[in-house]
Design a protein around this motif. Structure first.
Motif, PDB file in Angstrom:
ATOM      1  N   UNK A 254     -12.789  -7.737   4.501  1.00  0.00           N
ATOM      2  CA  UNK A 254     -12.094  -6.554   5.005  1.00  0.00           C
ATOM      3  C   UNK A 254     -11.054  -6.931   6.049  1.00  0.00           C
ATOM      4  N   UNK A 255     -11.420  -7.826   6.926  1.00  0.00           N
ATOM      5  CA  UNK A 255     -10.477  -8.275   7.954  1.00  0.00           C
ATOM      6  C   UNK A 255      -9.227  -8.893   7.336  1.00  0.00           C
ATOM      7  N   UNK A 256      -9.413  -9.706   6.318  1.00  0.00           N
ATOM      8  CA  UNK A 256      -8.274 -10.365   5.674  1.00  0.00           C
ATOM      9  C   UNK A 256      -7.318  -9.344   5.082  1.00  0.00           C
ATOM     10  N   UNK A 257      -7.852  -8.348   4.390  1.00  0.00           N
ATOM     11  CA  UNK A 257      -6.990  -7.335   3.784  1.00  0.00           C
ATOM     12  C   UNK A 257      -6.256  -6.525   4.853  1.00  0.00           C
ATOM     13  N   UNK A 258      -6.942  -6.201   5.934  1.00  0.00           N
ATOM     14  CA  UNK A 258      -6.304  -5.437   7.015  1.00  0.00           C
ATOM     15  C   UNK A 258      -5.182  -6.245   7.664  1.00  0.00           C
ATOM     16  N   UNK A 259      -5.407  -7.538   7.809  1.00  0.00           N
ATOM     17  CA  UNK A 259      -4.366  -8.397   8.361  1.00  0.00           C
ATOM     18  C   UNK A 259      -3.156  -8.443   7.436  1.00  0.00           C
ATOM     19  N   UNK A 260      -3.389  -8.573   6.117  1.00  0.00           N
ATOM     20  CA  UNK A 260      -2.301  -8.601   5.146  1.00  0.00           C
ATOM     21  C   UNK A 260      -1.535  -7.290   5.123  1.00  0.00           C
ATOM     22  N   UNK A 261      -2.225  -6.210   5.460  1.00  0.00           N
ATOM     23  CA  UNK A 261      -1.567  -4.908   5.480  1.00  0.00           C
ATOM     24  C   UNK A 261      -0.447  -4.865   6.518  1.00  0.00           C
ATOM     25  N   UNK A 262      -0.584  -5.656   7.574  1.00  0.00           N
ATOM     26  CA  UNK A 262       0.467  -5.702   8.599  1.00  0.00           C
ATOM     27  C   UNK A 262       1.793  -6.188   8.016  1.00  0.00           C
ATOM     28  N   UNK A 263       1.708  -7.016   6.966  1.00  0.00           N
ATOM     29  CA  UNK A 263       2.918  -7.599   6.377  1.00  0.00           C
ATOM     30  C   UNK A 263       3.359  -6.883   5.105  1.00  0.00           C
ATOM     31  N   UNK A 264       2.392  -6.441   4.310  1.00  0.00           N
ATOM     32  CA  UNK A 264       2.719  -5.867   3.005  1.00  0.00           C
ATOM     33  C   UNK A 264       2.472  -4.373   2.921  1.00  0.00           C
ATOM     34  N   UNK A 265       1.924  -3.791   3.968  1.00  0.00           N
ATOM     35  CA  UNK A 265       1.628  -2.366   3.941  1.00  0.00           C
ATOM     36  C   UNK A 265       2.617  -1.521   4.703  1.00  0.00           C
ATOM     37  N   UNK A 266       3.669  -2.135   5.216  1.00  0.00           N
ATOM     38  CA  UNK A 266       4.641  -1.390   6.002  1.00  0.00           C
ATOM     39  C   UNK A 266       6.048  -1.579   5.459  1.00  0.00           C
ATOM     40  N   UNK A 267       6.186  -1.600   4.154  1.00  0.00           N
ATOM     41  CA  UNK A 267       7.497  -1.705   3.530  1.00  0.00           C
ATOM     42  C   UNK A 267       7.972  -3.128   3.329  1.00  0.00           C
ATOM     43  N   UNK A 268       7.161  -4.099   3.737  1.00  0.00           N
ATOM     44  CA  UNK A 268       7.568  -5.495   3.618  1.00  0.00           C
ATOM     45  C   UNK A 268       6.895  -6.144   2.413  1.00  0.00           C
ATOM     46  N   UNK A 269       7.125  -5.599   1.231  1.00  0.00           N
ATOM     47  CA  UNK A 269       6.497  -6.112   0.005  1.00  0.00           C
ATOM     48  C   UNK A 269       7.569  -6.654  -0.937  1.00  0.00           C
ATOM     49  N   UNK A 270       8.121  -7.773  -0.583  1.00  0.00           N
ATOM     50  CA  UNK A 270       9.173  -8.384  -1.393  1.00  0.00           C
ATOM     51  C   UNK A 270      10.453  -7.591  -1.273  1.00  0.00           C
ATOM     52  N   UNK A 271      11.028  -7.209  -2.424  1.00  0.00           N
ATOM     53  CA  UNK A 271      12.268  -6.451  -2.426  1.00  0.00           C
ATOM     54  C   UNK A 271      12.036  -4.941  -2.419  1.00  0.00           C
ATOM     55  N   UNK A 272      10.784  -4.538  -2.421  1.00  0.00           N
ATOM     56  CA  UNK A 272      10.461  -3.116  -2.462  1.00  0.00           C
ATOM     57  C   UNK A 272      10.348  -2.542  -1.063  1.00  0.00           C
ATOM     58  N   UNK A 273      10.798  -1.299  -0.909  1.00  0.00           N
ATOM     59  CA  UNK A 273      10.658  -0.599   0.359  1.00  0.00           C
ATOM     60  C   UNK A 273       9.409   0.268   0.387  1.00  0.00           C
ATOM     61  N   UNK A 274       8.666   0.277  -0.693  1.00  0.00           N
ATOM     62  CA  UNK A 274       7.461   1.086  -0.773  1.00  0.00           C
ATOM     63  C   UNK A 274       6.256   0.300  -0.261  1.00  0.00           C
ATOM     64  N   UNK A 275       5.587   0.798   0.770  1.00  0.00           N
ATOM     65  CA  UNK A 275       4.417   0.082   1.295  1.00  0.00           C
ATOM     66  C   UNK A 275       3.319  -0.024   0.245  1.00  0.00           C
TER      67      UNK A 275
END
Length: 338
Positions: A254-275
């Motif tokens: 759970x901790x790992x996924x929450x940490x990854x959310x900081x990078x990929x859950x706020x619009x920073x998912x490659x070329x996509x602006x969708x979290x």
């Protein structure tokens, strides 16, 4: 720290009693797609072969010389701390490129000094056993870094494998601190008991590319446990993890996924602006959790390795929900005893 261990052991007994084990890697049989979701806050800012070969795992026991060396080797928390530090400071890929076998490591002044200094730091009397303990430690390092780890992609195994020697220094981070929000009460309060369980350090977080070139993040937990009769087979280490570490593997994942959310859950998912949601992050980036029983690893095999993931989002969510329920019950018991 002693209170934390006491609390986790008590909680772990309840988990084992109620059978909250979920799916291990070896029971998934190639099932695909998994996801998860959490509500807690986390802080992690510290300091490849044929598919059939990876289902049951190839268990190869130690030879006579290894058994003899292991009998004379230290046991307990001090050697555990020393081995943890040695793997924290070792350069995995450099060892893989520079040494063809464990014997070639014996002549490395740098590695020998690393072993000696970490043992001295733990007050282990290496001066009385310098040659045999240093060589056995380097044997452990070699066999562990060259063991075959089954590759995990979200909720299924890919059929490939990899070695830890494939990891660059900049693709891994040791002693990663985590702190889950332990709030369970309606008023938002968390007891000292809950806080003691939901914080600590993850031995190793690393990233690597899967068979499709997708980045995967995984967890390693080093274990220096001495198994009964020297049995580090797949079945034996899985039983050990189910009995003693099933709470830990849920919290860490759970901790790992929450940490990854900081990078990929706020619009920073490659070329996509969708979290991405936590479920999407899990499917796209989760690479499993590995329990590595250092004394039992054997180069080129899965001996001593336990790989864990969840079949799907619902299974992981149920596992975490069950643990939180037990946390509440255990919290009430502890507070009643005070």
């Amino acid at each position: 720290e002693s209170k934390q261990k006491e609390h986790i052991q008590a909680l772990q007994k309840e988990v084992a009693r109620l059978g909250i084990m979920q799916h291990s890697y070896s029971t998934l049989a190639g099932k695909k797609e998994s996801s998860l979701s959490i509500d807690e806050e986390a802080n992690l800012d510290k300091e490849g072969s044929a598919e059939a070969n990876y289902y049951a795992g190839e268990d190869i026991g130690p030879d006579a010389s290894q058994i003899e060396a292991e009998i004379k080797y230290p046991r307990g928390s001090k050697i555990g701390n020393a081995l943890h530090e040695i793997f924290e400071l070792s350069k995995f890929k450099e060892i893989g490129l520079s040494h063809e076998n464990a014997e070639s490591m014996y002549g490395s002044a740098e590695l020998s000094m690393l072993v000696e200094e970490t043992f001295k730091k733990q007050s282990l009397p290496i001066w009385d056993h310098k040659d045999e303990w240093t060589r056995h430690t380097l044997d452990i390092v070699w066999n562990t870094l060259n063991a075959s780890l089954p590759a995990i992609e979200a909720g299924h195994r890919s059929g490939a494998s990899f070695k830890l020697t494939s990891l660059d220094d900049n693709s891994r981070k040791a002693e990663v601190q985590f702190h889950l929000n332990a709030t369970t009460d309606d008023n938002g309060e968390a007891s000292e008991y809950l806080q003691s369980i939901c914080k600590g350090f993850i031995d190793l977080v690393f990233m690597r590319r899967d068979t499709q070139g997708q980045l995967r993040f995984s967890i390693v937990d080093w274990k220096s446990d001495v198994m009964a009769d020297g049995d580090y087979s797949t079945a034996s280490v899985q039983k050990k993890v189910d009995e003693d570490y099933s709470v830990q593997r849920v919290l860490y994942s759970y901790c790992l996924i929450k940490w990854l959310k900081q990078f990929y859950g706020a619009g920073n998912s490659g070329n996509s602006n969708t979290p991405l949601t936590e479920s999407e992050i899990y499917d796209k980036f989760f690479g499993g959790m590995y329990y590595v029983f250092l004394r039992g690893c054997k180069a080129g095999t899965e001996n001593g390795i336990y790989a864990h993931t969840w079949e799907n989002f619902d299974a992981l969510q149920k596992s975490y929900s069950n643990i939180r329920k037990l946390m509440r019950k255990r919290k009430e018991t502890v507070e009643d005893e005070q």
